[in-house]
Each structure stands twice: as structure tokens, then as C-alpha cells.
Design a protein around this motif. Sequence first.
Motif, mmCIF file in Angstrom:
data_model
loop_
_atom_site.group_PDB
_atom_site.id
_atom_site.type_symbol
_atom_site.label_atom_id
_atom_site.label_comp_id
_atom_site.label_asym_id
_atom_site.label_seq_id
_atom_site.Cartn_x
_atom_site.Cartn_y
_atom_site.Cartn_z
ATOM 1 N N LEU A 285 0.830 -1.211 0.000
ATOM 2 C CA LEU A 285 0.000 0.000 0.000
ATOM 3 C C LEU A 285 0.862 1.257 0.000
ATOM 4 N N SER A 286 1.579 1.451 -1.095
ATOM 5 C CA SER A 286 2.329 2.694 -1.287
ATOM 6 C C SER A 286 1.413 3.682 -2.017
ATOM 7 N N TYR A 287 1.793 4.944 -1.993
ATOM 8 C CA TYR A 287 1.002 5.954 -2.689
ATOM 9 C C TYR A 287 0.926 5.648 -4.181
ATOM 10 N N GLU A 288 2.048 5.279 -4.792
ATOM 11 C CA GLU A 288 2.081 5.007 -6.220
ATOM 12 C C GLU A 288 1.165 3.837 -6.587
ATOM 13 N N ASN A 289 1.215 2.766 -5.810
ATOM 14 C CA ASN A 289 0.358 1.605 -6.072
ATOM 15 C C ASN A 289 -1.112 1.972 -5.870
ATOM 16 N N PHE A 290 -1.388 2.716 -4.825
ATOM 17 C CA PHE A 290 -2.756 3.145 -4.536
ATOM 18 C C PHE A 290 -3.322 3.938 -5.714
#
Length: 154
Positions: A115-120
Motif C-alpha cells: 500500500l504505497s502511494y504510487e500503487n494506490f
Amino acid sequence: MDKLLEKVKEYLKQMGLSEEDIKESPSGITANFEVEVSGEEGEKISVEIPVSFFALEDWVNCFTILLDLSSIPEGTDLQGFLFSLLRANMSIPELNFGIIGNYLGLYAWMHSTALSYENFVSEVEGIINGAVVFATKILPGFPAIKETLVKEHT
């Protein structure tokens, strides 16, 4: 609020959503995304796409509902419609159509460790893009379903 959902809310704000666009409930969060799409005459139409987020153990599930399957008119080529959804699943990245209860929707699962910002952002944009693809590429091939949806939302 659950720790995972706190992170979701933080990411939604980083994406530019306001507090008014983010609604909390005991079971999760719903965020309303405003998207511009081209209408049948080429005009720009602003559409609101609600995306809901729920924490389930170490996972975040996000989805949007597109269609109540019970509203599909009799005589519709249901097999052709479902095949078009499955083909889209395989040909467009981050696009996942699925059935939730009696509703057709788009969904994504994110594990807490990913749950990283980029993946989100990638997963959420996949859902939003999927809703646009559904409205502009799939529905035109099934005018009876499209007409039913237009009647429900006017």
C-alpha cells in the motif's frame, strides 16, 4: 478508524480530493471522483464516480458499482455482454470487472505491504478508467443496457 483506512484517506487527500469528497462510515470510506468524458456529440460531460474502500484484515478492497444486474432488459445478449467484460479484463491494465452480490462493478485488492502511494493511485485510476471504458467502449455495443442506465440516472 482502521489504520489501513487512515492511510487510504491520507492518499485520497494527496490525490487532491477534499474532505467533502471523502465520506467515512463505520464500514469504510467512499470517495467521489469527478471525471470528464466525451459525450455522444463530442461534448465534455462531467461524471461523478464513487469508489468505496474497505479494510479486510491485511487487505484494502476498493470498488465501484456500475450496474444492477437485475436491471438488464430481457432479450439482451447477456453472454456477449459478459464476454466483452472478460475481454476488457485481459486487454486493459488495472481493469477488473467483477460481480458483487447482484451488481456489476470494478474492483482492486491491495495488500497492506504493497500500500504505497504510487500503487494506490495506480489501482484507483484503474477503477476510474474502467468506469470510463465501460461507459464509452462497452455500453455502446449494448444499447438496451445503456438506455436502462440512462433512465436510472436521470
